[in-house]
Design a protein around this motif. Structure first.
Motif, PDB file in Angstrom:
ATOM      1  N   SER A 189      36.086  32.188 -98.263  1.00  0.00           N
ATOM      2  CA  SER A 189      36.469  30.999 -97.500  1.00  0.00           C
ATOM      3  C   SER A 189      37.861  30.506 -97.879  1.00  0.00           C
ATOM      4  O   SER A 189      38.503  29.796 -97.105  1.00  0.00           O
ATOM      5  N   ASP A 190      38.336  30.884 -99.069  1.00  0.00           N
ATOM      6  CA  ASP A 190      39.677  30.504 -99.505  1.00  0.00           C
ATOM      7  C   ASP A 190      40.641  31.692 -99.551  1.00  0.00           C
ATOM      8  O   ASP A 190      41.774  31.553-100.011  1.00  0.00           O
ATOM      9  N   GLY A 191      40.185  32.859 -99.105  1.00  0.00           N
ATOM     10  CA  GLY A 191      41.034  34.036 -99.187  1.00  0.00           C
ATOM     11  C   GLY A 191      41.199  34.540-100.608  1.00  0.00           C
ATOM     12  O   GLY A 191      42.197  35.180-100.946  1.00  0.00           O
ATOM     13  N   LEU A 192      40.212  34.255-101.459  1.00  0.00           N
ATOM     14  CA  LEU A 192      40.248  34.676-102.858  1.00  0.00           C
ATOM     15  C   LEU A 192      39.447  35.970-102.978  1.00  0.00           C
ATOM     16  O   LEU A 192      38.223  35.956-102.825  1.00  0.00           O
ATOM     17  N   PRO A 193      40.114  37.111-103.229  1.00  0.00           N
ATOM     18  CA  PRO A 193      39.419  38.394-103.120  1.00  0.00           C
ATOM     19  C   PRO A 193      38.423  38.676-104.226  1.00  0.00           C
ATOM     20  O   PRO A 193      37.458  39.417-104.019  1.00  0.00           O
ATOM     21  N   GLY A 194      38.631  38.136-105.420  1.00  0.00           N
ATOM     22  CA  GLY A 194      37.777  38.493-106.533  1.00  0.00           C
ATOM     23  C   GLY A 194      38.114  39.884-107.045  1.00  0.00           C
ATOM     24  O   GLY A 194      39.030  40.551-106.567  1.00  0.00           O
ATOM     25  N   VAL A 195      37.360  40.335-108.034  1.00  0.00           N
ATOM     26  CA  VAL A 195      37.545  41.673-108.595  1.00  0.00           C
ATOM     27  C   VAL A 195      36.672  42.642-107.807  1.00  0.00           C
ATOM     28  O   VAL A 195      35.451  42.463-107.753  1.00  0.00           O
ATOM     29  N   PRO A 196      37.272  43.655-107.165  1.00  0.00           N
ATOM     30  CA  PRO A 196      36.468  44.606-106.397  1.00  0.00           C
ATOM     31  C   PRO A 196      35.345  45.203-107.235  1.00  0.00           C
ATOM     32  O   PRO A 196      35.565  45.652-108.366  1.00  0.00           O
ATOM     33  N   GLY A 197      34.140  45.168-106.672  1.00  0.00           N
ATOM     34  CA  GLY A 197      32.984  45.732-107.349  1.00  0.00           C
ATOM     35  C   GLY A 197      32.283  44.802-108.307  1.00  0.00           C
ATOM     36  O   GLY A 197      31.249  45.158-108.888  1.00  0.00           O
ATOM     37  N   VAL A 198      32.831  43.580-108.491  1.00  0.00           N
ATOM     38  CA  VAL A 198      32.192  42.603-109.378  1.00  0.00           C
ATOM     39  C   VAL A 198      31.553  41.511-108.518  1.00  0.00           C
ATOM     40  O   VAL A 198      32.242  40.720-107.881  1.00  0.00           O
ATOM     41  N   GLY A 199      30.231  41.496-108.487  1.00  0.00           N
ATOM     42  CA  GLY A 199      29.501  40.487-107.728  1.00  0.00           C
ATOM     43  C   GLY A 199      29.063  39.342-108.628  1.00  0.00           C
ATOM     44  O   GLY A 199      29.505  39.218-109.778  1.00  0.00           O
ATOM     45  N   GLU A 200      28.159  38.515-108.100  1.00  0.00           N
ATOM     46  CA  GLU A 200      27.745  37.322-108.834  1.00  0.00           C
ATOM     47  C   GLU A 200      27.086  37.660-110.173  1.00  0.00           C
ATOM     48  O   GLU A 200      27.374  37.015-111.181  1.00  0.00           O
ATOM     49  N   LYS A 201      26.210  38.673-110.195  1.00  0.00           N
ATOM     50  CA  LYS A 201      25.488  38.968-111.435  1.00  0.00           C
ATOM     51  C   LYS A 201      26.424  39.455-112.531  1.00  0.00           C
ATOM     52  O   LYS A 201      26.332  39.018-113.686  1.00  0.00           O
ATOM     53  N   THR A 202      27.342  40.344-112.172  1.00  0.00           N
ATOM     54  CA  THR A 202      28.280  40.854-113.176  1.00  0.00           C
ATOM     55  C   THR A 202      29.233  39.758-113.621  1.00  0.00           C
ATOM     56  O   THR A 202      29.546  39.625-114.812  1.00  0.00           O
ATOM     57  N   ALA A 203      29.712  38.946-112.649  1.00  0.00           N
ATOM     58  CA  ALA A 203      30.604  37.838-112.991  1.00  0.00           C
ATOM     59  C   ALA A 203      29.908  36.878-113.950  1.00  0.00           C
ATOM     60  O   ALA A 203      30.504  36.423-114.945  1.00  0.00           O
ATOM     61  N   ALA A 204      28.642  36.563-113.673  1.00  0.00           N
ATOM     62  CA  ALA A 204      27.895  35.657-114.548  1.00  0.00           C
ATOM     63  C   ALA A 204      27.713  36.253-115.941  1.00  0.00           C
ATOM     64  O   ALA A 204      27.848  35.561-116.958  1.00  0.00           O
ATOM     65  N   ALA A 205      27.414  37.547-116.002  1.00  0.00           N
ATOM     66  CA  ALA A 205      27.233  38.198-117.303  1.00  0.00           C
ATOM     67  C   ALA A 205      28.527  38.173-118.108  1.00  0.00           C
ATOM     68  O   ALA A 205      28.515  37.927-119.322  1.00  0.00           O
TER      69      ALA A 205
END
Length: 297
Positions: A189-205
């Motif tokens: 929604s903000d055009g923030l791509p994140g790290v490819p291949g890192v979803g919520e579970k990995t980000a949280a870990a």
């Protein structure tokens, strides 16, 4: 109480039919909706102070310089935000109503309403309630002060009270870790791509294990794989440039330059004559009377 005013008037605009009009036929759904939201919030939470923060710049240059994709999908032309045609004139009416009521609408050149909220929160001597539909502001929750977010995703009459425990339960991260979590996961929604291949579970870990993005990068530079979920180390290494730039975009400013303002809840309108004229012109008697009733208590 700090209102993320753009978040609220957009919500009102999309939640109330455009058939709600002034006597001259101009849609006033966002104006009426915002006033009624304010009445509900003041009645339900009895703040001693209130500010309706505004965007002086919806897409600040310092964020675009760090990450050109920031809100790029919401640009209409040049650097103008894509805003529904029927909403544009209502924003000016909202500003006039707030001024006549005596409710400050602080803004800061080159900064978003989020940054104004961050700055006022940082300056506040005591408890703060932030009213928004924007998850970015979850990064400001602080149980020690306390600072809470009254999250409007389900409506102002069904607010979610977001504190550190709520953030931890929802995302599986330390309660103060939302900014680093969002940086890793991304936010379309903000055009923030994140790290490819890192979803919520990995980000949280990762946030739980390392505590901060800075600590992750330090471990990454150390060369070891300890603490990184399977495959995550290589993904972070490949996104190193993004991880260096993104915090400037994600983190809410706490030092936006703001003029001094009295945020004390007004007991009576600053300009009663102007308020009556606005009520007559735009058909706002009902919502303004409801708001004035709770302000006068």
């Amino acid at each position: 109480m700090l209102l993320d005013t753009p978040s609220l008037y957009f919500r009102a605009f999309y939640g109330i039919p455009e058939t709600i009009t002034a006597p001259d036929g101009m849609p006033v759904n966002a104006v009426r909706g915002l006033i009624d939201m304010m009445a509900t919030l003041v009645r339900g939470h009895s703040p001693t102070g209130l500010a309706a923060t505004m965007d002086a710049d919806w897409r600040p240059a310092f964020r675009v310089a760090a990450l050109p994709s920031y809100k790029a999908h919401r640009v209409a032309h040049g650097d103008v935000e894509e805003v529904p045609e029927a909403l544009v004139p209502q924003i000016a009416v909202i500003e006039q109503v707030l001024d006549a009521l005596g409710i400050p609408r602080p803004q800061s050149p080159g900064y978003e309403a989020d940054d104004v909220i961050g700055t006022l929160t940082y300056q506040a001597p005591g408890a703060v309630d932030i009213v928004t539909g924007d998850r970015d502001l979850f990064q400001l929750v602080d149980d020690a002060r306390p600072v809470r977010v009254l999250y409007t995703a389900r409506g102002v009459r069904n607010l979610q009270l977001v504190d550190e425990a709520w953030v931890s339960a929802k995302y599986g991260i330390p309660g103060r870790g939302y900014a680093d979590f969002a940086t890793l996961r991304g936010d379309p929604s903000d055009g923030l791509p994140g790290v490819p291949g890192v979803g919520e579970k990995t980000a949280a870990a990762l946030v739980t294990r390392f505590g901060s993005l800075a600590a992750m990068l330090e471990a990454l530079d150390g060369g070891g794989a300890e603490g990184f979920p399977a495959g995550a180390r290589n993904k972070l290494a490949a996104a190193r440039d993004y991880l260096e730039a993104a915090p400037v975009v994600v983190k809410v400013a706490h030092d936006a330059p703001l003029p001094d303002a009295d945020l004390t809840l007004p007991a009576k309108p600053r300009d009663p004559e102007a308020l009556v004229a606005l009520a007559d012109r735009y058909g706002l008697d009902g919502p303004l009377n409801r708001l004035l009733d709770v302000l006068n208590r």
